[in-house]
Design an enzyme around this catalytic site. Structure first.
Site, PDB file in Angstrom:
ATOM      1  N   GLU A  63       9.600  61.813   5.904  1.00  0.00           N
ATOM      2  CA  GLU A  63       8.763  63.016   5.944  1.00  0.00           C
ATOM      3  C   GLU A  63       9.318  64.061   6.909  1.00  0.00           C
ATOM      4  O   GLU A  63       9.930  63.733   7.926  1.00  0.00           O
ATOM      5  CB  GLU A  63       7.341  62.641   6.389  1.00  0.00           C
ATOM      6  CG  GLU A  63       6.610  61.762   5.397  1.00  0.00           C
ATOM      7  CD  GLU A  63       5.181  61.472   5.818  1.00  0.00           C
ATOM      8  OE1 GLU A  63       4.513  60.693   5.112  1.00  0.00           O
ATOM      9  OE2 GLU A  63       4.703  62.031   6.839  1.00  0.00           O
TER      10      GLU A  63
ATOM     11  N   ASP B 278       9.562  54.350   1.279  1.00  0.00           N
ATOM     12  CA  ASP B 278       9.225  55.143   2.464  1.00  0.00           C
ATOM     13  C   ASP B 278       9.719  54.467   3.738  1.00  0.00           C
ATOM     14  O   ASP B 278       9.670  53.232   3.864  1.00  0.00           O
ATOM     15  CB  ASP B 278       7.703  55.294   2.582  1.00  0.00           C
ATOM     16  CG  ASP B 278       7.170  56.505   1.840  1.00  0.00           C
ATOM     17  OD1 ASP B 278       7.978  57.337   1.389  1.00  0.00           O
ATOM     18  OD2 ASP B 278       5.940  56.627   1.719  1.00  0.00           O
TER      19      ASP B 278
ATOM     20  N   GLU C  51       3.807  67.940  -1.296  1.00  0.00           N
ATOM     21  CA  GLU C  51       2.438  67.422  -1.304  1.00  0.00           C
ATOM     22  C   GLU C  51       1.421  68.461  -0.845  1.00  0.00           C
ATOM     23  O   GLU C  51       1.569  69.061   0.232  1.00  0.00           O
ATOM     24  CB  GLU C  51       2.318  66.173  -0.420  1.00  0.00           C
ATOM     25  CG  GLU C  51       0.895  65.589  -0.416  1.00  0.00           C
ATOM     26  CD  GLU C  51       0.792  64.197   0.158  1.00  0.00           C
ATOM     27  OE1 GLU C  51      -0.340  63.664   0.199  1.00  0.00           O
ATOM     28  OE2 GLU C  51       1.818  63.631   0.556  1.00  0.00           O
TER      29      GLU C  51
ATOM     30  N   ASP D 294       4.308  54.397   1.852  1.00  0.00           N
ATOM     31  CA  ASP D 294       3.566  53.845   2.990  1.00  0.00           C
ATOM     32  C   ASP D 294       2.062  53.935   2.772  1.00  0.00           C
ATOM     33  O   ASP D 294       1.280  53.388   3.551  1.00  0.00           O
ATOM     34  CB  ASP D 294       3.986  54.475   4.315  1.00  0.00           C
ATOM     35  CG  ASP D 294       3.833  55.994   4.357  1.00  0.00           C
ATOM     36  OD1 ASP D 294       3.289  56.575   3.399  1.00  0.00           O
ATOM     37  OD2 ASP D 294       4.258  56.590   5.362  1.00  0.00           O
ATOM     38  N   SER D 295       1.639  54.553   1.665  1.00  0.00           N
ATOM     39  CA  SER D 295       0.237  54.505   1.261  1.00  0.00           C
ATOM     40  C   SER D 295      -0.225  53.077   1.034  1.00  0.00           C
ATOM     41  O   SER D 295      -1.432  52.802   1.039  1.00  0.00           O
ATOM     42  CB  SER D 295       0.010  55.323  -0.007  1.00  0.00           C
ATOM     43  OG  SER D 295       0.852  54.865  -1.065  1.00  0.00           O
TER      44      SER D 295
ATOM     45  N   LYS E   1      12.783  57.395   1.554  1.00  0.00           N
ATOM     46  CA  LYS E   1      12.101  58.688   1.689  1.00  0.00           C
ATOM     47  C   LYS E   1      11.613  58.842   3.114  1.00  0.00           C
ATOM     48  O   LYS E   1      11.110  57.883   3.713  1.00  0.00           O
ATOM     49  CB  LYS E   1      10.915  58.797   0.721  1.00  0.00           C
ATOM     50  CG  LYS E   1      10.155  60.137   0.849  1.00  0.00           C
ATOM     51  CD  LYS E   1       9.147  60.345  -0.269  1.00  0.00           C
ATOM     52  CE  LYS E   1       7.901  59.525  -0.128  1.00  0.00           C
ATOM     53  NZ  LYS E   1       7.095  59.894   1.072  1.00  0.00           N
TER      54      LYS E   1
END
Length: 259
Positions: free
Chosen positions: A115, A83, A182, A44-45, A113
């Site tokens: 979080e 993501d 991270e 999602d970056s 993925k």
């Protein structure tokens, strides 16, 4: 040969490092795959590096599906992980299943993925894994929680470090096939890596993870700003600006195209 999750587990056992980079379009994905990257993460970056948002939060599911499908078309070998965007999976287990199912069905990627290592995230990973959707976890600094945690290093106190260890073990037990660590201290990442049977992929977590990931825009020197733990291997901002400048000069001077 297309890579699978089983390859990653085997590589952890063998001590073979896992190479991960992000991609947001066909061209970048094709280059990464040709170069031999193991995991291509449609992170999602891309909301920041490709779409110009200040954080990852505005990125929509439809936008993510669009980019992930483009990445998939450029890849023959690497394992592709996508993501799940902010608020596309946190409302309920039902929402998470629907979102993850759409990602796999509509884009062709092999895994998702998400979080967090809190109880709801653990339950989500468990349910997705149970119905055959591979899930990569992500703990430590979680960018979707930027307004709560900021971008500072996580796990600095004994209590926080113990919490992150507990989250990692819970994610493995819930069925996650790998975990991104991270921006946590190197010693903490090493402890977690030693405790888990599944691979850890570090970003700003020191050299002792089973693999490393960078945002490709950072690696290529395309980003305006970089996190302190990133490394640029080339300055494409400078190279591209020079090339465009040279083209512009030649056009203005009548030197391109040649008659």
């Amino acid at each position: 040969m297309a890579l699978t999750i089983q390859h990653l587990i085997s590589w952890k056992q063998q001590g073979r490092s896992i190479i991960t980079l992000t991609a947001w379009d066909y061209a970048i994905a094709q280059l990464l795959d040709t170069a031999g990257v193991d995991i291509i993460l449609v992170g999602d970056s891309l909301g920041m590096v490709a779409l110009g948002y200040e954080t990852t939060l505005p990125l929509t599911l439809d936008a993510m599906l669009h980019h992930a499908a483009a990445v998939r078309r450029g890849v023959k070998r690497a394992l592709i992980v996508c993501d799940l965007p902010f608020l596309s999976y946190q409302e309920s287990i039902s929402q998470a299943i629907n979102t993850a199912g759409r990602v796999l069905k509509e884009t062709g990627v092999q895994a998702v993925k998400l979080e967090g290592g809190h109880p709801q995230a653990i339950e989500t990973v468990s349910r997705l894994s149970a119905i055959g959707i591979p899930v990569m976890g992500h703990i430590g600094l979680t960018p979707q929680s930027v307004h709560l945690l900021g971008y500072r290093q996580q796990g600095q106190t004994p209590m926080d470090a113990e919490r992150i260890i507990t989250e990692a073990i819970a994610l493995e037990n819930a069925g996650a096939f790998a975990i991104v660590l991270e921006h946590i201290p190197s010693f903490l990442a090493a402890q977690i890596t030693a405790k888990l049977a599944i691979p850890t992929i570090g970003i700003g977590a020191g050299p002792n993870c089973d693999g490393q990931v960078l945002v490709t825009a950072d690696l290529l020197g395309l980003s305006e700003k970089q996190p302190p733990f990133a490394k640029s291997y080339v300055n494409l901002r400078h190279i591209i600006t020079e090339a465009v400048g040279e083209f512009s000069w030649e056009v203005r001077e009548g030197k391109f195209p040649q008659s």
